[in-house]
Motif scaffolding. Sequence first.
Motif, PDB file in Angstrom:
ATOM      1  N   GLU A  55      -2.344   5.725   0.574  1.00  0.00           N
ATOM      2  CA  GLU A  55      -3.380   4.772   0.954  1.00  0.00           C
ATOM      3  C   GLU A  55      -3.324   4.479   2.451  1.00  0.00           C
ATOM      4  OE1 GLU A  55      -3.968   2.221  -3.176  1.00  0.00           O
ATOM      5  OE2 GLU A  55      -2.315   1.739  -1.846  1.00  0.00           O
ATOM      6  N   LYS A  99     -16.690   7.830  -3.851  1.00  0.00           N
ATOM      7  CA  LYS A  99     -16.074   9.110  -4.159  1.00  0.00           C
ATOM      8  C   LYS A  99     -16.161   9.401  -5.662  1.00  0.00           C
ATOM      9  CE  LYS A  99     -12.019  11.848  -3.244  1.00  0.00           C
ATOM     10  NZ  LYS A  99     -11.150  12.102  -2.123  1.00  0.00           N
ATOM     11  N   GLU A 115      -6.334   5.066   4.985  1.00  0.00           N
ATOM     12  CA  GLU A 115      -6.862   3.982   5.809  1.00  0.00           C
ATOM     13  C   GLU A 115      -6.764   4.322   7.296  1.00  0.00           C
ATOM     14  OE1 GLU A 115      -5.990   0.339   2.671  1.00  0.00           O
ATOM     15  OE2 GLU A 115      -4.800   0.458   4.505  1.00  0.00           O
ATOM     16  N   ILE A 162       0.851  -1.183   0.000  1.00  0.00           N
ATOM     17  CA  ILE A 162       0.000   0.000   0.000  1.00  0.00           C
ATOM     18  C   ILE A 162       0.882   1.227   0.000  1.00  0.00           C
ATOM     19  CG2 ILE A 162      -2.287  -0.614   0.843  1.00  0.00           C
ATOM     20  CD1 ILE A 162      -1.354  -0.741   3.563  1.00  0.00           C
ATOM     21  N   LEU A 178     -15.309   2.867  -0.628  1.00  0.00           N
ATOM     22  CA  LEU A 178     -15.323   4.307  -0.404  1.00  0.00           C
ATOM     23  C   LEU A 178     -14.819   5.055  -1.638  1.00  0.00           C
ATOM     24  CD1 LEU A 178     -13.925   4.323   3.254  1.00  0.00           C
ATOM     25  CD2 LEU A 178     -16.241   4.993   2.572  1.00  0.00           C
ATOM     26  N   ASN A 236     -19.607   7.234   6.194  1.00  0.00           N
ATOM     27  CA  ASN A 236     -19.045   7.109   4.842  1.00  0.00           C
ATOM     28  C   ASN A 236     -18.915   8.469   4.159  1.00  0.00           C
ATOM     29  OD1 ASN A 236     -18.949   4.409   5.193  1.00  0.00           O
ATOM     30  ND2 ASN A 236     -20.505   3.882   3.659  1.00  0.00           N
ATOM     31  N   GLU A 237     -19.852   9.359   4.479  1.00  0.00           N
ATOM     32  CA  GLU A 237     -19.783  10.703   3.906  1.00  0.00           C
ATOM     33  C   GLU A 237     -18.507  11.406   4.361  1.00  0.00           C
ATOM     34  OE1 GLU A 237     -21.988  12.279   1.776  1.00  0.00           O
ATOM     35  OE2 GLU A 237     -23.030  10.354   1.592  1.00  0.00           O
ATOM     36  N   ASN A 266     -25.413   6.428   5.953  1.00  0.00           N
ATOM     37  CA  ASN A 266     -24.426   5.984   4.965  1.00  0.00           C
ATOM     38  C   ASN A 266     -23.249   5.482   5.772  1.00  0.00           C
ATOM     39  OD1 ASN A 266     -22.875   5.422   2.780  1.00  0.00           O
ATOM     40  ND2 ASN A 266     -22.481   7.551   2.213  1.00  0.00           N
ATOM     41  N   PHE A 281      -9.623   6.793   8.043  1.00  0.00           N
ATOM     42  CA  PHE A 281     -11.013   6.331   8.122  1.00  0.00           C
ATOM     43  C   PHE A 281     -11.189   5.205   9.131  1.00  0.00           C
ATOM     44  CE2 PHE A 281     -10.276   3.329   4.404  1.00  0.00           C
ATOM     45  CZ  PHE A 281     -10.862   2.190   4.921  1.00  0.00           C
ATOM     46  N   LEU A 282     -10.139   4.457   9.399  1.00  0.00           N
ATOM     47  CA  LEU A 282     -10.252   3.444  10.454  1.00  0.00           C
ATOM     48  C   LEU A 282     -10.251   4.118  11.822  1.00  0.00           C
ATOM     49  CD1 LEU A 282      -7.821   0.786   8.939  1.00  0.00           C
ATOM     50  CD2 LEU A 282     -10.282   0.484   9.319  1.00  0.00           C
ATOM     51  N   PHE A 311     -15.682   9.574   5.420  1.00  0.00           N
ATOM     52  CA  PHE A 311     -14.535   8.786   4.962  1.00  0.00           C
ATOM     53  C   PHE A 311     -14.189   9.030   3.494  1.00  0.00           C
ATOM     54  CE2 PHE A 311     -15.866   5.337   8.265  1.00  0.00           C
ATOM     55  CZ  PHE A 311     -15.510   6.205   9.284  1.00  0.00           C
ATOM     56  N   VAL A 312     -15.228   9.201   2.662  1.00  0.00           N
ATOM     57  CA  VAL A 312     -14.933   9.401   1.236  1.00  0.00           C
ATOM     58  C   VAL A 312     -14.069  10.627   0.991  1.00  0.00           C
ATOM     59  CG1 VAL A 312     -16.926   8.234   0.247  1.00  0.00           C
ATOM     60  CG2 VAL A 312     -17.103  10.646   0.809  1.00  0.00           C
ATOM     61  N   GLU A 313     -14.134  11.575   1.899  1.00  0.00           N
ATOM     62  CA  GLU A 313     -13.321  12.767   1.698  1.00  0.00           C
ATOM     63  C   GLU A 313     -11.829  12.468   1.855  1.00  0.00           C
ATOM     64  OE1 GLU A 313     -14.476  15.661   0.674  1.00  0.00           O
ATOM     65  OE2 GLU A 313     -16.589  15.035   0.773  1.00  0.00           O
ATOM     66  N   PHE A 314     -11.516  11.358   2.496  1.00  0.00           N
ATOM     67  CA  PHE A 314     -10.098  11.082   2.796  1.00  0.00           C
ATOM     68  C   PHE A 314      -9.492  10.003   1.911  1.00  0.00           C
ATOM     69  CE2 PHE A 314     -11.958  12.860   6.682  1.00  0.00           C
ATOM     70  CZ  PHE A 314     -11.095  13.932   6.891  1.00  0.00           C
ATOM     71  N   VAL A 315     -10.314   9.282   1.165  1.00  0.00           N
ATOM     72  CA  VAL A 315      -9.728   8.226   0.314  1.00  0.00           C
ATOM     73  C   VAL A 315      -9.320   8.813  -1.024  1.00  0.00           C
ATOM     74  CG1 VAL A 315     -10.942   6.322   1.390  1.00  0.00           C
ATOM     75  CG2 VAL A 315     -11.977   7.461  -0.575  1.00  0.00           C
TER      76      VAL A 315
END
Lengths: 379, 597
Positions: free
Chosen positions: A308, B571, A312, A304, B567, A372-373, B550, A315-316, A375-379
């Motif tokens: 990444e 995105k 991770e 990774i 995720l 998830n809203e 979500n 978000f973890l 977490f998606v900002e960080f992936v």
Amino acid sequence: MQIRSSAGLYLHIPFCLSKCSYCDFNSYPVLGYQGLISSYTDALLEEVKLKAGQFSIKTVFAGGGTPTVLPEEELKKVLTGIFNEAEINAGAEFTVEANPCTISVEKLKIMKNAGVNRLSIGLQTTDDRTLKLLGRLHTYRDFVTNYKKAREASFKNINIDLIFGVPGQTIKGLKTDLEKIVALNPEHISIYNLILEPGTQLEKYVAAGSCKALSDDVQADMYYIIKDYLEAEGYTHYEISNFARKGKECLHNIIYWKNEDFIGVGAGASGKIGRKRTENIEDISKYIVLLKEYKNDILHEQKISLAEEIAETVFLGLRMLEGLNLAGFKERFGKDFFILFKKEYSKLLDLKLLKEEEGSVKLTRTGLFLSNEVFVEFV
Amino acid sequence: MDNNKLRNFCIIAHIDHGKSTLADRLLEFTGAISTRDMKEQFLDKMELERERGITIKAKAVRLNYHSKDRQDYIFNLIDTPGHVDFTYEVSKSLFACEGALLIIDASQGVEAQTIANFHLAKDAGLRIIPVINKIDLQGAEPEKVLLQLEELGLNSDEAILASAKEGVGTEQILEAIVKYVPPPVGDTDNPLKALIFDSLYDVYKGVVVFFRIFDGSIKAGVKALMMRANSTFEVTEVGVFTPTMKQIDSLTTGEVGYFIANIKNVSDIKVGDTITDASNPIKNPLPGYKEIKPMVFCGFYPINPNEYNLLKDALEKLKLNDSSLAFEPESSRALGFGFRCGFLGLLHMEIIQERLEREYNINMIATSPNVRYKVITNAGKEVEIDNPANLPEAGEVKEIMEPYILMSIITPPEYMSNIMDLCKAKRGEYVENQFVTTSRVQIHYEMPMSEVVFDFFDTLKSVSKGYASMDYEYIDFRDADLVKLDIMVATEVVDALSIIVHRDKAYYKGKELALRLKEIIPRQMFEVAIQAAIGSKIIARESIPAMRKNVIAKCYGGDITRKRKLLEKQKEGKKRMKQIGRVEIPQEAFLAVLKIQ
């Protein structure tokens, strides 16, 4: 003496009495695999030897599947065998997953003697009709009997797994679940919002219209009812789906959420050491052959990237209610969280999904069920 | 060259009646291309054209035909586009010919464009040879079609029964061309007079101009004067397509071919323009020239603002080959910087949109298409509006006019009342109807073009069980009681969602549009109000409740990689949405108005 780095150890026992209707894990009905069990546990121990050697093991978690479905001698072989193959810290948290109908007094004794100090029992709900829909073979009464046996065998740290948001479930039914469970006074409660995984029996029922998924709004209402109820009963809400009495948080799972190192052994098991993730082959027979023949990494290995790993870790870490410790983040990555994620953070702050508190970034109350809203900002 | 051995012809047909397949058979039979090399429908160059089964650009191919009486002929086959959006191009291609093969599907019979094309060809003075195609199909009724031809005033004895797919009738068709299509007339000694009927852009050679010579001759070195555009280019190469490009010394009276003259932009070339020799020009250009004007407009906006230049380059490249595509930069408060694009019709718009997304890989938003309006202000000024957002304030507007078309619909009589209801609902004004054959009625309506550009064709098909076909031509601008309908999302006017509608329909459309948007826009972190308004008056309101759930409930060791991918996928989905204010709006929201009946 060489200083060993520490890691968690996960053992995968991919056998169950039968497949539950919501389950998409790597598990198989034990009846079809009787002849393979012994070779499987051999391979498992072999893999522990290969992989765990250079680590000091701070937690052990035997999951599945249902580890307690193993015959007594096999269960004993695995649980005691790992101590010969790995350096396991004295007093390390040692969890075994169990399901009602697979727990006998004898097996409890084997576990206790092997040093198992935490049990995680899958119940899912106290409503027998819902248990049936979920494809569970036991009743609530079966569970209570097993739970009491475990207490009698002096297990002092027990988790109960629950599911909410099952088609047909009502707020009232949920409250009944909570009341009955709290009355049993377990040290730990994991309560998961049902995920209708593609390909599972339950997903097919819903797709076919034979039962109806609950609306997002009802599920969200349920989630916050659970949180408020259990907190009022003295449980700490410490991860999105996990509650515990003070000091009884699951240390092994915290390794995952802090994105620390762990070794995974067994068919389909995953591991992470540094920036390397491993994933074993899922097929049981192939797993056994590969391990016997090649005695080496049989596994899919994936590097990774730093980006990444940061994603991770964020978000973890945010899954835990104590949040992502900012000083810890900086120490680990040499970068300031707020500099790295200025834009993302201010957006999420504005949406009231994230907050900063006591040197950590945390999900807000609303943010928990909308994580998830975030977490998606960080992936 | 001996003009008696020269035949210029085209193929005309209603869409899907098998024009391109027949062209393939003619190419094959005359050896212009071997069966082995043949990709289905050679003349339809672009992948997209092939997929949609339509021809966008007309092309000309020279064929050598050795006839049954052992004479060598040269045929120029001019392929024409098959959709109502491209009528003008068709008419110019026809003008370059002496004859036309009129293809009619043996099971479908005469349809709207059969008749439209038939009249175009007749008006252009072409000798028409009817070809009844697809006779191999079950459900083929060639006898019925023959009768329909008689009723159109065509000689059914000359009709050829063919199956382009099976190669039946190909030689008969070629012989009929020899026999019936007259050779071109004209005088090579006269000054050059030629018609431009198409052009294409070649990366190496620049603009390639297709033309037909009526008088005189042309070769490299000639200074070609484009009489309408009033520009002169020195010809550097002339040639023919065989179907590959083949340079030759000169082209003379009656011939069809191409020339190259260092022309950088297809927009410098006007289809229908007359070419003459600048050193010895003719006095009057050929008649019937029209400036092609876009009829339908919409905004194209990159979802990612960084792709603005990419979109600009792509539009420029497409324009190289498509002089009827118009675009200019515009900006929207909601969508940022983009382009207002003009098209011949809705199909043309869809083709361009698909090519931008497919060939240039641009993630973009297309706004609802609209027609061009004429606004007369209180100050007496006349303004043309091709973007509803630019409509002056209601107080300043004295009059709004919208373009009208003459709609022609051909249908079996049993669907007449359905169709007339539809036309009425679309604000059509009845003109007349007449039986073109015993089993086909032609209905004429004058209608606002804005009612046609949306879903008219699909609705027509559905109310007539697929039997009716349509064709239309632009007539004029007419005064109408039109208002601007604005949509507000979370109290902000989204200019890209504004539409101009007839006052009588404004309430209904506003309500429907708000409902549609409620379905299309996903739940956000907060409640989102959707309002439709005329001026400051709110006429409809919907609300999207805040998102509540979500979440990934379970995330342990083995899940992490999978969950990260999940995720990432979420995105990606967000990236395809446009952020307007705090609201994320998916692409399809901007076309929601198209979905309202």
